[in-house]
Enzyme design. Structure first.
Site, short mmCIF file in Angstrom:
data_model
loop_
_atom_site.label_atom_id
_atom_site.label_comp_id
_atom_site.label_asym_id
_atom_site.label_seq_id
_atom_site.Cartn_x
_atom_site.Cartn_y
_atom_site.Cartn_z
N VAL A 18 15.23 17.11 15.31
CA VAL A 18 14.31 16.06 14.84
C VAL A 18 13.83 15.19 16.00
O VAL A 18 14.39 15.26 17.10
CB VAL A 18 14.99 15.17 13.76
CG1 VAL A 18 15.43 16.02 12.59
CG2 VAL A 18 16.16 14.40 14.34
N ALA A 19 12.78 14.39 15.75
CA ALA A 19 12.17 13.52 16.77
C ALA A 19 11.89 14.32 18.03
O ALA A 19 12.16 13.90 19.15
CB ALA A 19 13.09 12.33 17.07
N GLY A 27 9.60 19.66 12.30
CA GLY A 27 10.52 20.25 11.32
C GLY A 27 10.42 19.55 9.97
O GLY A 27 10.37 20.21 8.93
N LYS A 34 6.68 24.19 14.90
CA LYS A 34 5.40 24.50 15.58
C LYS A 34 5.47 24.06 17.03
O LYS A 34 6.24 23.16 17.40
CB LYS A 34 4.22 23.82 14.89
CG LYS A 34 4.27 22.29 14.77
CD LYS A 34 3.81 21.50 15.97
CE LYS A 34 3.82 19.99 15.73
NZ LYS A 34 3.86 19.18 16.95
N GLY A 58 8.89 16.66 18.33
CA GLY A 58 7.54 17.22 18.49
C GLY A 58 7.42 18.62 17.91
O GLY A 58 6.46 19.33 18.15
N SER A 85 7.91 17.89 8.67
CA SER A 85 6.61 18.21 8.03
C SER A 85 6.64 19.61 7.44
O SER A 85 6.10 19.86 6.35
CB SER A 85 5.48 18.12 9.06
OG SER A 85 5.40 16.82 9.58
N ASP A 113 0.88 16.31 9.97
CA ASP A 113 1.15 17.73 10.32
C ASP A 113 1.46 18.60 9.11
O ASP A 113 1.63 19.81 9.25
CB ASP A 113 2.38 17.81 11.24
CG ASP A 113 2.08 17.40 12.67
OD1 ASP A 113 0.90 17.39 13.05
OD2 ASP A 113 3.05 17.09 13.39
O1 C5P Z 1 1.23 11.19 10.08
P1 C5P Z 1 2.58 10.98 10.63
O2 C5P Z 1 3.50 10.29 9.67
O3 C5P Z 1 3.20 12.18 11.22
O4 C5P Z 1 2.38 9.97 11.84
C1 C5P Z 1 3.40 9.18 12.37
C2 C5P Z 1 2.76 8.07 13.19
O5 C5P Z 1 2.16 8.62 14.37
C3 C5P Z 1 1.64 7.35 12.49
O6 C5P Z 1 2.14 6.28 11.72
C4 C5P Z 1 0.78 6.87 13.63
O7 C5P Z 1 1.34 5.70 14.20
C5 C5P Z 1 0.93 7.97 14.66
N1 C5P Z 1 -0.17 8.95 14.61
C6 C5P Z 1 -1.41 8.61 15.15
N2 C5P Z 1 -2.44 9.51 15.11
C7 C5P Z 1 -2.26 10.74 14.57
C8 C5P Z 1 -1.02 11.10 14.02
C9 C5P Z 1 0.01 10.18 14.05
O8 C5P Z 1 -1.59 7.50 15.67
N3 C5P Z 1 -3.28 11.60 14.56
#
Ligand code: C5P
Length: 302
Positions: free
Chosen positions: A114-115, A120, A17, A117, A122, A155
């Site tokens: 990866v890493a 992939g 995305k 943005g 998700s 995501d």
């Molecule tokens: O949800 P996900 O595992 O992708 O998020 C990774 C990290 O990014 C979370 O642990 C959090 O620290 C941060 N995050 C956030 N607010 C969001 C999404 C992610 O602070 N809306």
């Protein structure tokens, strides 16, 4: 999500995305950030193949880009194949919740860096939920799959539908919209990545938040000229502070013939919007010659 049966494998492509808009509205008591973001799936995808396995275990094998000497930019070398992989977590979650003991072998052909943005991992996790629901005839409904997706990451729910959408909450509240245009992108992932958690830790919620409505309106009306003027990513300033390659990409893209350019998600990938597929391929070739990482030309998916 399009599935096909190839021999004994159920095969699905999991798209990346791009965020065309991302505003941080505030910090929540659970540590996450409240967001409003506009995401579109693009035709850069991983491929997953699922088949029953007599071992009664979840087995993941990763293949693909990133195994050669130029693999440092988000290649498979950085992809865990055990429990740390979201695909394995998704498979175990659905298997344990359904109380079944069946095994599965999952072959993951990784193309999405990866890493980066690009989400992939998700997308792979969402594909796994939908595929195993089919493979194991579980007949789980949309709300159950949404619940699993929310537990796996912010995501993941977006990819259950994989259509252009405004996402709110921490990203899991997905409101699809119709995108009548095909958008042409060039995407560059520099040699290093960024951790999503790090970028969020360094962001500042907006004092006067901008909303996504104008962008969604322009996109729904097929007005690319208006849409590109209201692109926004409030995670870009902290990402630039944390990773100088993002700043360098901004400078590189500002010299290229693109309609607009911006970082996606929490980075480090950066994208430009082009007027046609041909122009996107041309711009991609120019960036590739700079040897700054992996570069793709990709289109939005409806
Ligand atoms: O949800 P996900 O595992 O992708 O998020 C990774 C990290 O990014 C979370 O642990 C959090 O620290 C941060 N995050 C956030 N607010 C969001 C999404 C992610 O602070 N809306």
């Amino acid at each position: 999500m399009l599935f096909r049966q190839t021999g004994r494998f159920l095969v699905v492509d999991a798209p990346a995305k791009l965020n065309l808009f991302l505003e941080v509205l505030g910090k929540r008591s659970d540590g996450f950030h409240e967001l409003e973001t506009v995401m579109v799936p693009v035709g850069l995808h991983d491929r997953l193949a699922f088949t029953e396995d007599s071992s009664k275990e979840v087995k993941l094998c990763c293949f693909g880009a990133g195994t050669g000497p130029r693999s440092h930019a988000g290649g498979t070398a950085e992809i865990p194949s055990g429990r740390a992989n979201l695909v394995v977590q998704a498979a175990n979650l659905i298997r344990d919740s359904a109380g079944i003991k069946r095994g599965v072998r999952i072959n993951l052909l990784k193309r999405i860096p990866v890493a980066a943005g690009l989400a992939g991992g998700s997308s792979d996790a969402a594909a796994t939920l939908v595929a195993l629901n089919r493979l194991w005839d579980l007949e789980l409904g949309a709300s159950q799959l949404q619940g699993f997706a929310e537990r796996l990451g912010s995501d993941v729910a977006f990819f259950l539908k994989s259509s252009p959408a405004v996402c709110r909450g921490r990203g899991e509240l997905v409101e699809p919209f119709r995108l009548p245009l095909r958008m042409h992108f060039v995407i560059a992932r520099p040699k290093t990545g960024l951790s999503t958690a790090d970028v969020f830790r360094h962001c500042q919620p907006a004092e006067h938040p901008v909303r996504a409505a104008r962008l969604v309106d322009a996109l729904e009306n097929g007005r690319l000229d208006q849409a590109v003027r209201v692109f926004r990513n409030s995670l870009q300033p902290p990402a630039e502070q944390l990773n100088s390659e993002v700043k360098q990409l901004r400078k590189t893209f500002s010299k290229l013939p693109v309609l607009a350019h911006m970082m996606t998600g929490s980075g480090t990938s950066y994208f430009g919007v082009c007027t046609s597929r041909k122009q996107a391929q041309h711009v991609a070739a120019r960036i590739r010659s700079l040897n700054i990482g992996r570069v793709f030309a990709a289109e939005s998916r409806p």
